[in-house]
Write a protein that holds these residues in place. Structure first.
Motif, PDB file in Angstrom:
ATOM      1  N   PRO A   1     -19.700 -48.984 -49.450  1.00  0.00           N
ATOM      2  CA  PRO A   1     -19.710 -49.223 -50.900  1.00  0.00           C
ATOM      3  C   PRO A   1     -19.447 -47.953 -51.676  1.00  0.00           C
ATOM      4  O   PRO A   1     -20.042 -46.910 -51.408  1.00  0.00           O
ATOM      5  N   GLY A   2     -18.527 -48.014 -52.615  1.00  0.00           N
ATOM      6  CA  GLY A   2     -18.237 -46.867 -53.465  1.00  0.00           C
ATOM      7  C   GLY A   2     -17.303 -45.850 -52.835  1.00  0.00           C
ATOM      8  O   GLY A   2     -16.533 -45.183 -53.523  1.00  0.00           O
ATOM      9  N   VAL A   3     -17.373 -45.744 -51.539  1.00  0.00           N
ATOM     10  CA  VAL A   3     -16.564 -44.732 -50.864  1.00  0.00           C
ATOM     11  C   VAL A   3     -15.302 -45.364 -50.259  1.00  0.00           C
ATOM     12  O   VAL A   3     -14.191 -44.839 -50.377  1.00  0.00           O
ATOM     13  N   HIS A   4     -15.496 -46.499 -49.628  1.00  0.00           N
ATOM     14  CA  HIS A   4     -14.362 -47.207 -49.032  1.00  0.00           C
ATOM     15  C   HIS A   4     -14.516 -48.681 -49.366  1.00  0.00           C
ATOM     16  O   HIS A   4     -14.999 -49.459 -48.551  1.00  0.00           O
ATOM     17  N   PRO A   5     -14.138 -49.056 -50.603  1.00  0.00           N
ATOM     18  CA  PRO A   5     -14.298 -50.450 -51.045  1.00  0.00           C
ATOM     19  C   PRO A   5     -13.472 -51.384 -50.185  1.00  0.00           C
ATOM     20  O   PRO A   5     -12.463 -50.976 -49.606  1.00  0.00           O
ATOM     21  N   LYS A   6     -13.910 -52.639 -50.106  1.00  0.00           N
ATOM     22  CA  LYS A   6     -13.160 -53.600 -49.293  1.00  0.00           C
ATOM     23  C   LYS A   6     -11.724 -53.709 -49.803  1.00  0.00           C
ATOM     24  O   LYS A   6     -10.770 -53.673 -49.034  1.00  0.00           O
ATOM     25  N   SER A   7     -11.620 -53.902 -51.117  1.00  0.00           N
ATOM     26  CA  SER A   7     -10.275 -53.971 -51.686  1.00  0.00           C
ATOM     27  C   SER A   7     -10.089 -52.742 -52.561  1.00  0.00           C
ATOM     28  O   SER A   7     -10.912 -52.475 -53.432  1.00  0.00           O
ATOM     29  N   HIS A   8      -9.044 -51.982 -52.309  1.00  0.00           N
ATOM     30  CA  HIS A   8      -8.842 -50.776 -53.102  1.00  0.00           C
ATOM     31  C   HIS A   8      -7.363 -50.472 -53.243  1.00  0.00           C
ATOM     32  O   HIS A   8      -6.521 -50.987 -52.482  1.00  0.00           O
ATOM     33  N   VAL A   9      -7.073 -49.617 -54.227  1.00  0.00           N
ATOM     34  CA  VAL A   9      -5.692 -49.188 -54.407  1.00  0.00           C
ATOM     35  C   VAL A   9      -5.614 -47.665 -54.257  1.00  0.00           C
ATOM     36  O   VAL A   9      -6.503 -46.949 -54.726  1.00  0.00           O
ATOM     37  N   THR A  10      -4.589 -47.243 -53.549  1.00  0.00           N
ATOM     38  CA  THR A  10      -4.375 -45.809 -53.314  1.00  0.00           C
ATOM     39  C   THR A  10      -3.111 -45.383 -54.029  1.00  0.00           C
ATOM     40  O   THR A  10      -2.068 -46.029 -53.906  1.00  0.00           O
TER      41      THR A  10
END
Lengths: 221, 728
Positions: A149-158
């Motif tokens: 959580p917060g560091v490597h969200p399940k869904s994220h954009v880079t």
């Protein structure tokens, strides 16, 4: 609401490709196909091979060149940008996805070749030196071994291939929504009269964002 | 010895006399004497190559001084002796023959039951006759000028025309050079695919003219002119490779306008060098480079960029060039600028070869000229008819200008001015139709005009230069004339594979949709039944501005039918006009199609080419370019009244049996035609529009009495009357 299945994602991807071809945005493409490996089902561009997306220690230009050369994309846009589409389902549930937009680092170099302009006049004035090509990736990963959580969200954009850039996103995203996002922000104003007809009811997933992440700056899809 | 299968040959290679192709070797004097002696032998026909680069494989390369290929003798390798010492001749003769036999044995068509169907012999030639020679007898194979004829008779070993042709082909190694894509294996003997295969197999030898263009080295500037499809690119590539083989230390550059040629050149040069010499070209000394170029490594380099680098002159990219000189004159502007900034440029090249010179500005040619050391070996090739604007290309005198003393820097003697008349790509019907439409030969004259012609050569001789001959009438200004392509210039084998009326077809539809459906079905049939491959098919839209929107719906239709397509666009690398290794049909705008060819060409929305408010020559040129992409079949499609008018013009061509029958314009008419239909740049167009608008305003004001002509002032009125009054 039932969560989208592989076949929903597949038809959404195919419709997206069709829409891009119809709009004149796609110079070339590879079909998106569904492949089973045991209990896993992938929806991916046909030329994908595992290991293809290992972003090892190379410059962006080299990465782009090798993906282009090996046809590792679903779509090649009119300006050379590559769109990659990968979904992986385990027992009918979405486990992961990777949707990538890889702009051509050579975009700014069309200037040395006037024949380019003559050949494709539509493009002549659309190349803008002030722009910086930025690769964008929408990733989703459900696995507990990966999620933090917060560091490597399940869904994220880079953005821009920064390893630790993981801007939280509220849920997994469909290929058509992803493409709509990209075309809206990076193509619509450059191409007068662009008409892109994406599927009207793309697959949608329930929110996957963590409460902690909701309190951070995040993207809503 | 001899072949047994009768194949349809196209009449080449030429065997009516002794053709000499003069390259360079290390023994110029004795070689000349040999050539002279051979030419004096009555009845000796065939091909004589002086200094053609043929060698063994690898390090044991022995150059061949002079080679005779004759139907009466097969292959005779001459070991030429300059001076009088011919010792060691047996070894040289044996080595040369062995190498040649080994090479030819690699060609299945020349081997029957493990033996060559062509005799290979060696003969030593000594100019200076002296006692030691006469001591030998005929079996020693040492000839002098006097004994040459009898030695040749002793070596008589006639071969069939077919074997001769195959030997020429093997020696020139063109099959190997051309071999790029996977071989065809049609299963039906008469499918379109089978016909294409037969066509491709026939074009296996350089004709004499091409051979000359490749091998003959001229000290100074050389110009090679010819139609599109006359083999200029191959000739230039072979020439570059040949020059490097003969002069490995020379710095050679090959350049062009269209990016996609880079890959073609590299491939041709590489294949030739590997085939003939058994090793790769030395790319350090033989550079295939863009014309403009940009910083960032050798792959992006170009001659203009190199010039700037070498001479410390400011380099400009297209964007800034456009801002300084305008779109049209961008390249000529920067080249001219660079030349002015470097009065004594460094001469870094021994040879520069330029393809598509008609698309490059004279300033660029001058720039290349300035980068050459004496004797300025500049070879430039161009399409006589690519622009169809009646002027052809500027004369060398005007391109290269004058010396300080007022004399032209370059004037071409006949050896320096080669014309390749034979078109190997387009058949007579395709080319004649393309010319008829390009020039508007059968176009109805618009109201008030004396002719419907859109453009015309101001020099009548250009017609014969590009392979037409008058069938009736006179090829003179103001006279009626009927022109037809000769068999020489348009080999019949290019058209004999299909019925004449199936080579070029024009079709009118009711709408874009109807047109697209037809094309989609036709392509499907091509792929599924006609045994054509995806890269045999090209779909061309002639107007660059409408290419994407016109072609997209058709691509979608094909996508839905499982047929893969791609659009050749700005992002395409040098070699990606055809999607190599992919089964994908190429869709393209007309300019990107330049330099490429395919068996089946669909030209869509051709109504966009019928007429135009201005730039009529431009739109007709586009149609010409599109149609002449075809190696075999053309389908010109469209809808609307423009298409009907275009088809009417084409129907006349067919009626006239592919002849161009028209009244040649007078001098005055030529001028009018050139002006009213001329290609205009965007800027010119805009200016014309603006002026028209303000003139319309002036006329309005005068008519309405808001303005009086006296208001304009006597001087202005007078000038106006002069310019407009006489209808000039």
């Amino acid at each position: 609401m039932a969560e989208p299945r592989a076949r929903d994602v597949l038809s959404d991807a195919m419709a997206t490709i069709r829409a891009l071809v119809a709009a004149g945005l796609a110079n070339d493409y590879n079909n998106v196909v569904s492949r089973r490996r045991g209990s896993a089902e992938s929806v991916e561009y046909s030329t994908f091979t595992s290991g293809a997306d290992l972003l090892s220690d190379v410059s962006y230009a080299e990465l782009y060149e090798s993906q282009l050369r090996d046809r590792l994309y679903a779509i090649r846009m009119l300006d050379g940008a590559l769109l990659q589409i990968n979904y992986r389902f385990i027992s009918r549930r979405l486990e992961r996805h990777r949707l990538a937009y890889l702009p051509s680092p050579l975009l700014v170099d069309f200037d040395d070749d006037p024949s380019v302009y003559i050949a494709d006049e539509l493009w002549a004035d659309a190349v803008d030196h002030r722009q910086v090509p930025v690769p964008i990736r929408f990733d989703y990963d459900d696995r507990s071994s990966v999620f933090k959580p917060g560091v490597h969200p399940k869904s994220h954009v880079t953005l821009g291939q920064h390893k630790n850039c993981r801007i939280p996103v509220t849920a997994p995203i469909s290929a058509s929504s992803f493409v709509g996002f990209v075309t809206q922000h990076f193509y619509a104003e450059r191409i007068p009269g662009l008409q892109l007809t994406l599927p009207s009811r793309p697959p949608r997933w329930t929110t996957s964002i963590d409460d902690l992440e909701k309190g951070m700056t995040h993207m809503v899809v | 010895m001899g072949g047994n299968v009768q194949t349809v040959t196209d009449g080449s290679p030429e065997t009516d006399k002794l053709y000499v192709v003069r390259g360079t070797n290390q023994k110029p004097v004795a070689s000349d004497a040999l050539v002279e002696a051979l030419q004096a032998i009555p009845g000796l026909v065939g091909h004589l190559y002086v200094g053609f680069p043929i060698g063994g494989v690898g390090a044991n390369r022995q150059p061949i001084d002079v080679l005779l290929l004759s139907p009466e003798h097969g292959v005779i390798i001459f070991d030429v002796v300059e001076g009088t010492d011919f010792s060691g001749y047996t070894e040289r003769q044996d080595d040369a023959a062995t190498q040649m036999i080994a090479k030819l044995m690699g060609y299945k068509e020349l081997v029957q039951r493990r033996k060559l169907t062509v005799a290979v012999e060696s003969l030593t030639f000594v100019v200076g006759a002296d006692a030691s020679v006469s001591a030998l007898d005929e079996t020693d194979r040492v000839a002098t000028t006097i004994s040459l004829p009898s030695h040749l008779s002793a070596l008589r070993d006639p071969i069939s025309h077919e074997a001769f042709e195959r030997a020429v082909s093997a020696i020139q190694s063109l099959n190997a050079i051309r071999r790029t894509r996977t071989p065809r294996r049609p299963s039906k003997s008469d499918s379109l695919g089978a016909r294409l295969k037969r066509l491709e197999d026939s074009i296996a030898t350089l004709d004499v003219k091409q051979g000359q263009a490749v091998i003959e080295t001229v000290e100074g500037v050389q110009r090679i002119r010819g139609l599109a499809g006359s083999g200029k690119t191959i000739v230039l590539a072979l020439k570059a490779a040949y020059l490097q083989a003969q002069h490995p230390d020379w710095r050679i550059a090959v350049t062009f306008n269209t990016r996609s040629l880079k890959g073609q050149f590299k491939r041709l040069i590489n294949n030739f060098t590997v085939e003939q010499l058994g090793e790769e070209p030395d790319w350090e000394n033989l550079r295939v480079v863009n014309s403009w170029g940009a910083p960032g490594g050798p792959d992006r380099d170009g001659l203009y960029h190199e010039f700037c680098r070498e001479n410390g002159v400011e380099y400009r990219d297209f964007r800034s060039a456009k801002n300084m000189f305008g779109f049209e004159k961008a390249f000529s502007g920067v080249c001219g600028d660079a030349l002015n900034s470097a009065p004594n440029p460094r001469q870094v090249y021994d040879v520069v070869l330029i393809d598509e010179a008609q698309d490059l500005p004279p300033e660029f040619l001058r720039l290349c000229y300035s980068m050459l050391s004496s004797p300025k070996r500049l070879v430039y090739a161009y399409d006589e008819l690519q622009t169809l604007n009646g002027e052809g290309m500027q004369s060398p005198e005007s391109i290269f200008g004058e010396s300080a003393r007022g004399r032209p820097l370059v004037t071409l003697s006949p050896e320096q001015d080669l014309i390749l008349q034979k078109c190997y790509r387009n058949s007579r019907p395709v080319l004649s139709a393309a010319h008829a439409l390009g020039f508007g030969i059968y176009r109805e004259a618009p109201r008030g005009a004396s002719t419907g012609l859109v453009q015309m050569f101001s020099q009548t001789s250009l017609w014969t230069d590009v392979g037409y001959a008058p069938v009736s009438g006179q090829l003179r200004l103001g006279h009626k004339v009927e022109l037809a392509r000769t068999e020489e210039s348009s080999p019949r084998f290019l058209e004999s594979h299909s019925t004449l009326d199936s080579l070029v077809e024009f079709k009118i539809f009711d709408s874009a949709q109807q047109q697209n459906s037809w094309v989609a079905k036709a392509i499907e049939q091509n792929l599924r039944e006609d045994e054509l491959r995806h890269d045999d098919i090209v779909v061309i839209n002639t107007d660059p501005l409408t290419t994407r929107q016109n072609l997209s719906p058709l691509r979608v239709q094909l996508l839905e039918n499982g047929i893969h397509t791609h659009l050749a666009g700005v992002d395409s690398g040098p070699d990606t006009f055809f999607a190599e290794g992919q089964a994908s049909v190429t869709f393209t705008g007309v300019y990107r199609a330049k330099g490429n060819e395919a068996g089946m060409v669909y030209v869509v929305n051709a109504q966009e080419c019928h007429s135009s408010a201005r730039n009529l020559a431009l739109v007709r040129n586009r149609l010409f370019t599109a149609m002449t992409r075809s190696k075999a079949w053309v389908r010109v499609l469209g809808y609307g009244p423009g298409m009907e008018a275009l088809k009417a013009e084409f129907d006349k061509v067919v009626e006239e049996e592919w002849r161009l029958s028209f009244r040649y314009p007078t001098q005055g008419e030529l001028a009018t035609i050139a002006v009213s239909n001329r290609e205009m740049s965007k800027e010119e167009e805009a200016r014309v529009e603006e002026t028209k608008a303000s003139l319309a305003g002036l006329i309005d004001d005068l008519a309405a009495g808001r303005l009086y002509k006296e208001d304009l002032g006597p001087e202005t009125l007078e000038q106006l009357q002069r310019l407009i009054g006489n209808g000039q």
